[in-house]
Design an enzyme around this catalytic site. Structure first.
Site, PDB file in Angstrom:
ATOM      1  N   SER A 104      24.542  28.471  88.315  1.00  0.00           N
ATOM      2  CA  SER A 104      24.510  29.137  87.017  1.00  0.00           C
ATOM      3  C   SER A 104      23.070  29.379  86.578  1.00  0.00           C
ATOM      4  O   SER A 104      22.124  28.857  87.173  1.00  0.00           O
ATOM      5  CB  SER A 104      25.204  28.259  85.977  1.00  0.00           C
ATOM      6  OG  SER A 104      24.398  27.119  85.735  1.00  0.00           O
ATOM      7  N   LYS A 105      22.958  30.145  85.507  1.00  0.00           N
ATOM      8  CA  LYS A 105      21.639  30.436  84.968  1.00  0.00           C
ATOM      9  C   LYS A 105      20.961  29.143  84.516  1.00  0.00           C
ATOM     10  O   LYS A 105      19.752  28.990  84.613  1.00  0.00           O
ATOM     11  CB  LYS A 105      21.793  31.397  83.788  1.00  0.00           C
ATOM     12  CG  LYS A 105      20.471  31.867  83.252  1.00  0.00           C
ATOM     13  CD  LYS A 105      20.660  33.031  82.330  1.00  0.00           C
ATOM     14  CE  LYS A 105      19.744  32.983  81.119  1.00  0.00           C
ATOM     15  NZ  LYS A 105      18.572  32.180  81.194  1.00  0.00           N
TER      16      LYS A 105
END
Ligand code: GLU
Length: 503
Positions: free
Chosen positions: A261-262
């Site tokens: 994920s970011k």
């Protein structure tokens, strides 16, 4: 066999995540390996999730990666339009078609009514699903008397079109990467195909377009695997042949569990997007590989191997070589763990393969380099000295700042190690020796050796303080090389400065 046609079908809801770029890359590699077409279709039927600039971002990212579509909203093509919001009339036609079959019906339930039913189910500890068990009790054309339906339509009461999931059928599904698996239709719900504003949902628009665009292979992320049963049935409902499917596994977090994920990127300091992206609503910039200094060739090479192994386990491959080698049967079923070190390793390898001249052009993008007094020949000399340890072009400058600037301070530890009682005296007499004409690294090396020998000094006693004076720490390439590059005057100035500050 018909021509292989593969599409990449992103929704412009934000920047492309690494996983999305890898899907596009595999789409491209598979299409080109088979002499086929690579199509870009923008799936923007969900206007609520539309992010301005996202479509342009997607195109720019593909272009940076060298994945040029044969057909797209900008490249055109004979299967257009390639933006779903421009295909509304086409969907209207096929909505009318599917409504003539027993695979679809219209439903008048408002969101509020559905919420009420959902809550009733929850109160009983059950989960509501619009399906074969509940549809006959809801407000739709399968449950209401025909007259009532006609009346509601005449009154222009808003409605959606739903898929009527067949009762108790076992679907045997074939995925190129995952093999065969089966799903019973009773586990699936009556998905909305057309929303009450007349726009199709992803599912319906997607199969209509894949059919009309003659897509032969759907290669996409595994998050779409649960939709495969519905999609196969939609093809059946329309009387069309379905394309083949391949669902790609996730790119996993560096520690191996869960989707990358970011937040992982922010935590471990690496981008999860190909290019910088400025969120239009918050103004927050998310970092991209391009701006971080990655070469596009290194980026796609790294990405391709996150989930695919070429036959001979070769690691460095150009896009053309990947096209030659790519096969879906060699794509891994298991998720691929992301590694920042590996990404950097690839860039390092690609940097080593670049010529010094090519690196010079890139290095000159740094203003301090461009505005320095070094000639191109000198800059190339610096590049050849700094290249081996550099991962990014910026490292050539950052690790070699001492070429461009005098040290402003001296590393404390290095000072303890390199600077002794006699050092000032040694360096002062060394300066006298440097007055000769020839300031080439080769000659300087000889002179320094003689100097140490004549004065019965170990080389370290001369070289370490000299390095500290020139660099500010005990790092960098050979000292005579540094001396040659910065020149006699600057060398003497730096030595005098060190004597003044360190003694
Ligand atoms: N629009 C979908 C997405 O953004 C495409 C999925 C598919 O390839 O079918 O993921």
């Amino acid at each position: 066999m018909s021509k292989v046609r593969v599409r990449f079908a992103p929704s412009p809801t934000g920047p492309l995540h690494l996983g999305g770029v890898r899907t596009a890359l595999y789409d491209y590699l598979f299409a080109k390996h088979n002499g086929g077409d690579f199509v870009l279709r923008i799936e923007d039927t969900d206007s609520q999730r539309f992010v301005p600039g996202a479509e342009e971002y997607i195109m720019e990212a593909l272009e940076w990666c060298g994945l040029i579509p044969d057909e797209s909203p900008v490249h055109g093509g004979k299967y257009g339009p390639y933006r779903q919001s421009d295909r509304r009339d086409i969907y209207d036609r096929y909505t009318a078609e599917i409504l003539k079959t027993d695979y679809a019906y219209i439903a008048f339930d408002t969101p509020e009514e559905l919420d009420t039913v959902r809550h009733e189910f929850e109160a009983r500890g059950e989960v509501f699903s619009y399906n074969y068990q509940t549809r006959s009790r809801l407000r739709n054309s399968k449950a209401l008397p025909e007259e009532e339906v006609k009346k509601l339509l005449a009154e222009k009461v808003p409605y959606v079109v739903r898929f009527k999931m067949p009762f108790d059928r076992t679907l045997v599904l074939q995925d190129i990467i995952r093999g065969t698996f089966s799903v019973n239709t009773n586990t699936l719900d009556d998905k909305v195909l057309v929303k009450n504003d007349g726009m199709p949902t992803y599912h319906f628009a997607n199969i209509v377009d894949d059919h009309l665009m003659e897509i032969t292979h759907v290669i996409r992320g595994e998050e779409w695997l649960p939709s495969m049963g519905l999609h196969i049935l939609l093809y059946e409902a329309m009387g069309w042949d379905a394309p083949e499917f391949a669902h790609l596994s996730l790119i996993l977090k560096p520690e191996g569990k869960g989707k990358l994920s970011k937040r992982d990127g922010d935590k471990f300091g690496f981008p999860v997007f190909p290019l910088d992206f400025k969120d239009p609503s918050t103004g927050i910039i998310s970092k991209g590989y391009r701006e971080e200094g990655y070469f596009p060739e290194a980026f796609i090479n790294f990405l391709a191997l996150l989930g695919w192994s070429p036959s001979d386990d070769k690691e460095i491959l150009s896009l053309d070589e990947m096209v030659k080698e790519f096969e879906l049967s060699k794509v891994h079923k298991a998720g691929a763990r992301f590694s920042k070190e590996k990404a950097e390793w690839f860039n390092h390898q690609y940097l080593q393969m670049k010529s010094d001249e090519e690196l010079l052009t890139l290095l000159k993008d740094i203003p301090e380099v461009k505005n320095s007094s070094f000639t191109d020949a000198q800059l190339i000399h610096i590049i050849s000295l700094m290249k081996e340890r550099a991962t990014f072009v910026k490292d050539l400058y950052n690790n070699g700042k001492f070429f461009f600037h005098r040290p402003e301070s001296y590393d404390e530890k290095a000072k303890k190690k390199a600077w002794g009682e006699q050092t000032s005296e040694i360096l002062s007499s060394l300066i006298k020796l440097l007055s000769g004409e020839d300031f080439s690294a080769g000659n300087l090396k000889d002179k320094l050796h003689h100097f140490a020998e004549e004065n019965s000094l170990g080389m370290g006693k001369v070289m370490m303080p000299l390095r500290l004076s020139l660099v500010g720490e005990l790092k960098g390439p050979d000292v005579p090389e540094i001396m040659q590059l910065i020149g006699k005057e600057e060398t003497v100035t730096r030595i005098n400065l060190a004597i003044e500050k360190l003694s």
